[in-house]
Structure formats: C-alpha cells, structure tokens
Design an enzyme around this catalytic site. Structure first.
Site, mmCIF file in Angstrom:
data_model
loop_
_atom_site.group_PDB
_atom_site.id
_atom_site.type_symbol
_atom_site.label_atom_id
_atom_site.label_comp_id
_atom_site.label_asym_id
_atom_site.label_seq_id
_atom_site.Cartn_x
_atom_site.Cartn_y
_atom_site.Cartn_z
ATOM 1 C CG ASP A 1 25.918 26.614 4.811
ATOM 2 O OD1 ASP A 1 26.831 25.849 5.448
ATOM 3 O OD2 ASP A 1 25.672 27.172 3.589
ATOM 4 C CE LYS B 1 31.803 28.238 3.363
ATOM 5 N NZ LYS B 1 31.323 28.233 1.998
ATOM 6 C CG MET C 1 27.691 37.288 -0.094
ATOM 7 S SD MET C 1 28.587 36.023 -0.305
ATOM 8 C CE MET C 1 28.211 35.722 -2.342
HETATM 9 N N1 SAH Z 1 22.974 30.497 -1.962
HETATM 10 C C1 SAH Z 1 22.324 31.531 -1.218
HETATM 11 C C2 SAH Z 1 23.609 32.859 -1.109
HETATM 12 C C3 SAH Z 1 24.563 32.496 -0.049
HETATM 13 S S1 SAH Z 1 25.615 33.992 -0.271
HETATM 14 C C4 SAH Z 1 20.977 32.186 -1.861
HETATM 15 O O1 SAH Z 1 20.849 31.371 -2.962
HETATM 16 O O2 SAH Z 1 20.525 32.945 -1.250
HETATM 17 C C5 SAH Z 1 25.254 34.736 1.161
HETATM 18 C C6 SAH Z 1 24.539 35.995 0.941
HETATM 19 O O3 SAH Z 1 23.196 35.954 0.550
HETATM 20 C C7 SAH Z 1 24.651 36.981 2.057
HETATM 21 O O4 SAH Z 1 25.729 37.718 2.316
HETATM 22 C C8 SAH Z 1 23.150 37.771 1.668
HETATM 23 O O5 SAH Z 1 23.950 38.891 0.649
HETATM 24 C C9 SAH Z 1 22.650 37.033 1.111
HETATM 25 N N2 SAH Z 1 21.547 36.261 1.915
HETATM 26 C C10 SAH Z 1 21.060 35.182 2.244
HETATM 27 N N3 SAH Z 1 20.154 35.029 2.887
HETATM 28 C C11 SAH Z 1 19.627 36.367 3.115
HETATM 29 C C12 SAH Z 1 18.371 36.991 3.682
HETATM 30 N N4 SAH Z 1 17.463 35.958 4.587
HETATM 31 N N5 SAH Z 1 18.349 38.149 3.714
HETATM 32 C C13 SAH Z 1 19.265 38.862 2.891
HETATM 33 N N6 SAH Z 1 20.264 38.499 2.388
HETATM 34 C C14 SAH Z 1 20.618 37.141 2.475
#
Ligand code: SAH
Length: 526
Positions: free
Chosen positions: A45, A67, A183
């Site tokens: 991803d 994505k 998000m």
């Molecule tokens: N499965 C992932 C989340 C996916 S949804 C998890 O467990 O983290 C995608 C959202 O995750 C993004 O829009 C943001 O809000 C958050 N996100 C993912 N990586 C991030 C990062 N390094 N810093 C800040 N927000 C992050």
C-alpha cells in the site's frame, strides 16, 4: 505456521496479511520481516514504507496497490481481492503488506472474506497502528492514570453531517477520555463541531500528527475550538491523525522524537561502498533524513565471451591479474556460472594490486602469488615485469572501461595480454534531476563528503554547466568534510566547508554535525 482454513487445496499458495507498521521501517514485527524475506509476491500500500521492500527476495513480484486517501486508487478493493486470490491460486506465497495494523481501518477483513470464499489459506500478522505510533512519536501517552482511562479509535472518513452515521458522536464526545481519529483531516471542521455540540469542552487539547514516526513527521497542537485554524495555517494534509483529550498536554514534557538534534534536517550522503550506510545509520540516530547518492553503480557486462574463452584454456595462462575487488567478485561469479570452482585456476599464478584485493581472493580459498610493494597498477606492472613475462600469456579480468597502462607495460615487456571485461561502472540513472530539484527547492540542509573522490564524483553527477550554476545550486547548502584533504578538494571547486571534525572518523564527523546544528538551531524544513 498456523493453518486457518479447514480445506485448503493442496496446490494453493497462501496469503499473509502483514501489518507494516506506521512508517518507521523499524516498527515492523519480526514475523512480518520474516514473511517478507520469503515472499514470492508482495502487494503493498501507499502507507507501507517502501524501504521494507528491501527485505523481499529479488525474484519476487512487487505490486503497488495504491490507495491514497481521497486520491487515485491504483486498484479498487475488488481488484486487490482478485489479485490476492489469483496469485495464491497459482501456488504463490503472497504477502499483503498494509500500513499500520491490517485490522484497524485497513479493510483486512474484506480481503480475508474473499480468500475464505475461495478456499485460500491465510494468516494475519498485526502491526503497530498509526494511532499509537503518532501518539508515542508526538510525546503523547494515549492513556494516563490522571487524565483518562479509555481510548476510542474512530474513522473520520465518514462525514458526521451525513444523515445516518455509524458513529454515535453524541456518546463518544464525553464517553471516551482520549479520542483518536483516523482519516479525519478533511472532515475535521464537522468532527470538532460535533464533539463540542455534544458536550466536550471547546478547550479540550487536540494534536494533529502527520506522517508519524517518519523523518517528515509534523505535529501541531490546539484545542477543539482552534485546531481547524491551526491545521489550515500549518497546511497539514493527510495522512494525519487527530488526538483529542487531556493527555495531549503531556506533549510539552514528553516530546522526544522531534527534539532530536538533527530532526527535520535533510542530509545528502555520497556513497562509497559500505562506508555510507554506517554514516547514514548514525545520522538517522540523531533524527536526520538521509538521501543517499551513489555516484557509481557496478553491473555485470552483457558479454562474457572473452572470459569464457580464456577460462576454457586457462592452463595456457601464466598469470591471472586482479586490479580491483569488483574484478574478483565478478570473475568468480562467472567462473561458478560456468560450473567450475577455484581448482580450475590451479596451474595459473595470481597477482593482485594490493592487500584488500588479496584479502578478497582469500574468500575463494586462494592466496595471491604476487602483491606489489606499491598498491597501484603501475606498481603491479613493475613487479610483474621483474618476474620476466616475455612470451607469457596473462589474463586480466577488469572493468569494461579502464586505464591501459598496465596491459601496455606488460605487452611492451613481451607478454601476450587478454583483457576480459567482467563488470562495468554505470552512472546511476535518473537521480541527477532529483538531486538538482532538491537543491533548487532548498530542501537540502547539508552535504557530507567522506573522501576526495566523493567530492569529485558528486560534482560530476551534479554536472553544473558553469561556476555560477554550481553556486546557485550549492550556496544555501552546508558542507561537511571528514578531513583536510577532502576539505581541500571541496575548496578547489570553489565551495566552502562549514563543518570539519578534528579527527578524521565517521563518528567524529557525526558529532561535529550534531554540534553544528545544536549551536545553530534553525527552523527545520519540511
Ligand atoms: N491500518 C492503518 C490505518 C489505515 S487508514 C493503521 O493501523 O494505522 C489510513 C489513515 O491512517 C490515514 O488517513 C491516517 O489518518 C492514518 N495514518 C496511517 N499512517 C499514518 C502516519 N504515519 N501518520 C499519521 N497518520 C497515519
């Protein structure tokens, strides 16, 4: 290994949903790393750090599933599901690498449902979710005995103003001590309004953390009432997390990641063999983001006919010469491809240019018969001529392009020299433009040089048309040189050395850089 499905077809492969962690590649689990090292297909991803792909075998197929929140999707969810099924049905070991944790707003379950319906075996490996990473790396404990005993993870993807929400904001607003919103950047105005409307104090502290746990991390703090303005002012875009709750106050005490002395600094490291990675690792420890530029890149040659022919009649050669480590490496690679081993060279004497090459040769169980006193091509030529080479056949495996001084001297002395190209130096493609763009946009803080050749190679790669252009590109950048000779080479090109350690070691250079930025804290660039 656990088998989850009751009736896997024996020809099927298996799909591993692996949490990549939030961004810092060091935050993947050992299990996740192990699976990447054994993958045949990796579907990854946007949020999974591409540095993790370095664990994947070179033979594996890499598929980017895209994505980006709100942006283009390289594949639809349906397309990704199909991809996993298809490759597993071909018997492949498939790793589905997902940002953070696969089961936290990761649609992991949807992918698994498809696998189950197709009877495909699977396993799930959790990851560090971005909520805990963002909190930790922004210096915010998401729970704390004095402030909160509960945390809620919420998606902001769903617009709270829509008529039928799956999230009961009215209960959440005061029901959870800490609220972490994934998000939530686009919908932040309506989310904060909803929380206030349902009874959460407008003064509640809020932090927003972008690209948590990476060198690009940025965080801002406000309150439910002010955070929208703060985010707009700072131009914070996704991916970012919103953390709401009293615990955000602790950031002023606990913040550690962004406080490291080189955090936010972009440093160019010009690569020379292993040395560079050591320097990179040490600079990264202090929070720097390193851009590695290798100014040369070694590749095999396209045509090994000369070497193959020489190896077929190796007994006719009196000497085999090695003038570089790379020549040794690529020579033996080919020898082994042809099905021989080191015994094939039994009747031929071996001469090397210096100690390092002799050491390399030992790895193949061979001792050099001749090492010149002076470790240069000239020194080697002189030493060989003294052994009386008139009428001898000499094999010289080497780079495609190299100086002819050595073979010419030997030919003059009556030897018959076969030059067999075994490797080539190729300029790395595409990086020059990238480097120039970075310099022009002012996003590079410092360039490090660890030898004179890194200076000349770097400037050759930069390929500035004129002195004015060189200055235009380099004037805003600081330069660190490891020692006086390297510094002299920098100055010979009309550039200024800003940082130079007293002792000429990588450690001392890193300390000098850290000291320079500690004393002169500027606004780190993002
Ligand atoms: N499965 C992932 C989340 C996916 S949804 C998890 O467990 O983290 C995608 C959202 O995750 C993004 O829009 C943001 O809000 C958050 N996100 C993912 N990586 C991030 C990062 N390094 N810093 C800040 N927000 C992050």
């Amino acid at each position: 290994m656990t088998t989850h499905h009751s009736t896997p077809s024996s020809t099927n492969g298996k799909v591993y949903l692996v949490g990549a962690g939030p961004g810092d590649p060091g935050l993947i689990t050992l299990r996740g790393k192990y699976l990447l090292e054994h993958a045949e297909v990796v579907v990854y991803d946007y949020l999974a750090n591409p540095k993790l792909l370095s664990y994947v075998p070179k033979t594996a197929q890499l598929i980017y599933a895209g994505k980006k929140g709100g942006g283009l999707h390289a594949f639809t969810q349906q397309g990704i599901n199909r991809l996993l099924v298809d490759h597993a049905q071909q018997g492949k070991m498939v790793v589905r690498l997902k940002g953070g944790d696969p089961f936290i707003f990761g649609r992991g379950a949807e992918e698994i449902e498809e696998l189950v319906s197709e009877g495909i075996d699977f396993e799930v490996v959790p990851g560090v979710t971005s909520a805990t990473a963002a909190a930790t790396y922004a210096g915010i404990p998401i729970t704390h005995r004095e402030y909160t005993a509960s945390v809620a993870f919420v998606t902001g993807h769903e617009d709270p103003t829509k008529k039928f929400s799956n999230i009961s904001w009215e209960k959440l607003a005061t029901g959870a001590g800490t609220i972490v919103i994934y998000m939530g950047i686009k919908t932040l105005p309506s989310i904060t309004q909803k929380l206030i409307d349902h009874g959460r104090s407008p003064d509640t502290p809020v932090a927003v953390v972008r690209w948590a746990s990476t060198p690009q991390q940025r965080s801002v703090v406000g309150t439910l009432a002010t955070i929208c303005d703060v985010v707009a002012q700072a131009d914070i875009k996704p991916p970012a997390l919103v953390i709401v709750g009293e615990v955000v106050k602790l950031r002023s005490t606990i913040d550690w990641f962004e406080k490291r002395p080189l955090f936010g600094r972009r440093i160019v490291v010009t690569r020379t063999r292993e040395q560079a990675s050591d320097l990179v690792a040490k600079l990264e420890e202090y929070g720097a983001e390193c851009l590695e530029y290798s100014t040369i890149h070694i590749e095999p040659v396209a045509d090994y006919r000369v070497l193959d022919q020489a190896l077929a009649e190796i007994h006719a050669y009196a000497w085999l010469l090695f003038t570089s480590l790379n020549a040794v490496t690529y020579f033996f690679q080919r020898l082994f491809v042809l099905g021989h081993d080191s015994r094939h060279l039994a009747g031929t004497k071996i001469a090397v240019v210096g100690k390092a090459t002799a050491e390399e040769l030992k790895k193949y169980g061979l001792k050099a018969d001749l090492i010149p006193d002076k470790f240069t091509g000239e020194g080697l030529a002189k030493a060989l001529v003294e052994t009386e080479v008139n009428g001898s056949r000499i094999l010289l495996p080497r780079a495609l392009k190299a100086s002819d001084l050595l073979p010419e001297t030997l030919i003059d002395a009556g030897a018959e020299v076969t030059i067999a190209p075994v490797y080539q130096n190729v300029p790395p493609q595409g990086r020059k433009e990238e480097l120039r763009d970075q310099l022009e946009s002012g996003s590079i803080d410092l360039i490090t040089f660890t030898s004179s050749s890194t200076v000349t190679n770097f400037l050759a790669m930069l390929d500035a048309g004129s002195d004015e252009e060189l200055h235009r590109l380099m004037d805003a950048v600081r330069i660190a040189a490891i020692g006086p000779i390297t510094a002299e080479t920098v100055r010979e090109h009309g550039l200024r050395v800003d940082i130079q350690p007293e002792r000429y070691t990588i450690d001392d250079m890193v300390h000098a850089i850290v000291a320079a930025y500690r004393n002169k804290p500027g606004q780190p660039q993002d």
